[in-house]
Design a protein around this motif. Structure first.
Motif, PDB file in Angstrom:
ATOM      1  N   GLN A  77      -7.240   3.706  -6.429  1.00 31.77           N
ATOM      2  CA  GLN A  77      -8.406   2.883  -6.748  1.00 31.77           C
ATOM      3  C   GLN A  77      -8.276   1.507  -6.104  1.00 31.77           C
ATOM      4  OE1 GLN A  77      -8.882   2.877 -11.048  1.00 31.77           O
ATOM      5  NE2 GLN A  77     -10.519   4.376 -10.845  1.00 31.77           N
ATOM      6  N   ALA A  78      -9.410   0.895  -5.845  1.00 25.20           N
ATOM      7  CA  ALA A  78      -9.409  -0.459  -5.313  1.00 25.20           C
ATOM      8  C   ALA A  78      -8.612  -1.376  -6.238  1.00 25.20           C
ATOM      9  CB  ALA A  78     -10.830  -0.964  -5.161  1.00 25.20           C
ATOM     10  N   GLY A  79      -7.802  -2.231  -5.623  1.00 19.94           N
ATOM     11  CA  GLY A  79      -6.925  -3.112  -6.377  1.00 19.94           C
ATOM     12  C   GLY A  79      -5.538  -2.548  -6.597  1.00 19.94           C
ATOM     13  N   GLY A  80      -5.377  -1.273  -6.299  1.00 15.64           N
ATOM     14  CA  GLY A  80      -4.088  -0.625  -6.495  1.00 15.64           C
ATOM     15  C   GLY A  80      -3.143  -0.820  -5.322  1.00 15.64           C
ATOM     16  N   SER A  81      -2.008  -0.119  -5.395  1.00 18.59           N
ATOM     17  CA  SER A  81      -0.964  -0.258  -4.381  1.00 18.59           C
ATOM     18  C   SER A  81      -0.480   1.112  -3.923  1.00 18.59           C
ATOM     19  CB  SER A  81       0.230  -1.041  -4.945  1.00 18.59           C
ATOM     20  OG  SER A  81      -0.138  -2.350  -5.323  1.00 18.59           O
ATOM     21  N   LEU A  82       0.023   1.140  -2.716  1.00 17.21           N
ATOM     22  CA  LEU A  82       0.697   2.311  -2.155  1.00 17.21           C
ATOM     23  C   LEU A  82       1.817   1.818  -1.252  1.00 17.21           C
ATOM     24  CD1 LEU A  82      -2.093   4.806  -0.948  1.00 17.21           C
ATOM     25  CD2 LEU A  82      -0.449   5.196  -2.797  1.00 17.21           C
ATOM     26  N   ARG A  83       2.848   2.642  -1.126  1.00 17.40           N
ATOM     27  CA  ARG A  83       3.892   2.347  -0.153  1.00 17.40           C
ATOM     28  C   ARG A  83       4.007   3.522   0.806  1.00 17.40           C
ATOM     29  NH1 ARG A  83      10.388   1.115  -0.524  1.00 17.40           N
ATOM     30  NH2 ARG A  83      10.486   3.355  -0.922  1.00 17.40           N
ATOM     31  N   LEU A  84       3.788   3.240   2.070  1.00 14.00           N
ATOM     32  CA  LEU A  84       3.942   4.249   3.110  1.00 14.00           C
ATOM     33  C   LEU A  84       5.353   4.184   3.684  1.00 14.00           C
ATOM     34  CD1 LEU A  84       0.586   3.807   5.074  1.00 14.00           C
ATOM     35  CD2 LEU A  84       1.049   5.179   3.025  1.00 14.00           C
ATOM     36  N   SER A  85       5.850   5.347   4.063  1.00 15.16           N
ATOM     37  CA  SER A  85       7.150   5.445   4.717  1.00 15.16           C
ATOM     38  C   SER A  85       6.986   6.105   6.072  1.00 15.16           C
ATOM     39  CB  SER A  85       8.120   6.262   3.866  1.00 15.16           C
ATOM     40  OG  SER A  85       8.337   5.655   2.618  1.00 15.16           O
ATOM     41  N   CYS A  86       7.830   5.710   6.992  1.00 14.58           N
ATOM     42  CA  CYS A  86       7.863   6.317   8.323  1.00 14.58           C
ATOM     43  C   CYS A  86       9.321   6.641   8.626  1.00 14.58           C
ATOM     44  CB  CYS A  86       7.291   5.360   9.355  1.00 14.58           C
ATOM     45  SG  CYS A  86       7.459   5.919  11.065  1.00 14.58           S
ATOM     46  N   ALA A  87       9.639   7.911   8.602  1.00 10.24           N
ATOM     47  CA  ALA A  87      11.006   8.361   8.844  1.00 10.24           C
ATOM     48  C   ALA A  87      11.167   8.706  10.314  1.00 10.24           C
ATOM     49  CB  ALA A  87      11.320   9.569   7.977  1.00 10.24           C
TER      50      ALA A  87
END
Length: 124
Positions: free
Chosen positions: A13-23
């Motif tokens: 949802q807008a206002g939320g967070s995510l963490r992307l990873s690149c292996a």
């Protein structure tokens, strides 16, 4: 040659967070500058953030400055993109890229290696 695999995308949802990873796999990852790019539907792939080989120099696009943070763990051969205060306009496919160089690189054409991308969808 280095192979890049992104993960961590999803629906938020807008206002939320995510963490992307690149292996990364292949050659010594610490020799590479890396970057994150985004491609929204119907738009060109745009630069978001870059980090140098040692992790002590970063640069961000104005659209994500103050909200996104790029970091790397060379021991784990992984680059991260922490995304906070997400907006609906952050929706798109997020790509990790790498190039053999010590300094940062914010031009799409500077990068030699790309991952397959991970979808991020931000709902209102």
């Amino acid at each position: 040659q280095v192979r890049l695999v992104e993960s961590g995308g999803g629906l938020v949802q807008a206002g939320g967070s995510l963490r992307l990873s690149c292996a990364a796999s292949g050659r010594t990852f610490s020799n590479y500058a890396t970057g994150w790019f985004r491609q929204a539907p119907g738009k060109e792939r745009e630069f978001l953030a870059t980090i140098n080989w040692s992790g002590d120099s970063t640069y961000y696009a104005d659209s994500v400055k103050g909200r996104f943070t790029i970091s790397r763990d060379n021991a784990e051969n992984t680059v991260y993109l922490q995304m906070n205060s997400l907006k609906t306009e952050d929706t798109g496919v997020y790509y990790c890229a790498a190039v053999v160089r010590s300094g940062i690189a914010y031009s799409r054409g500077s990068y030699d290696y790309w991952g397959q991308g991970t979808q991020v969808t931000v709902s209102s």
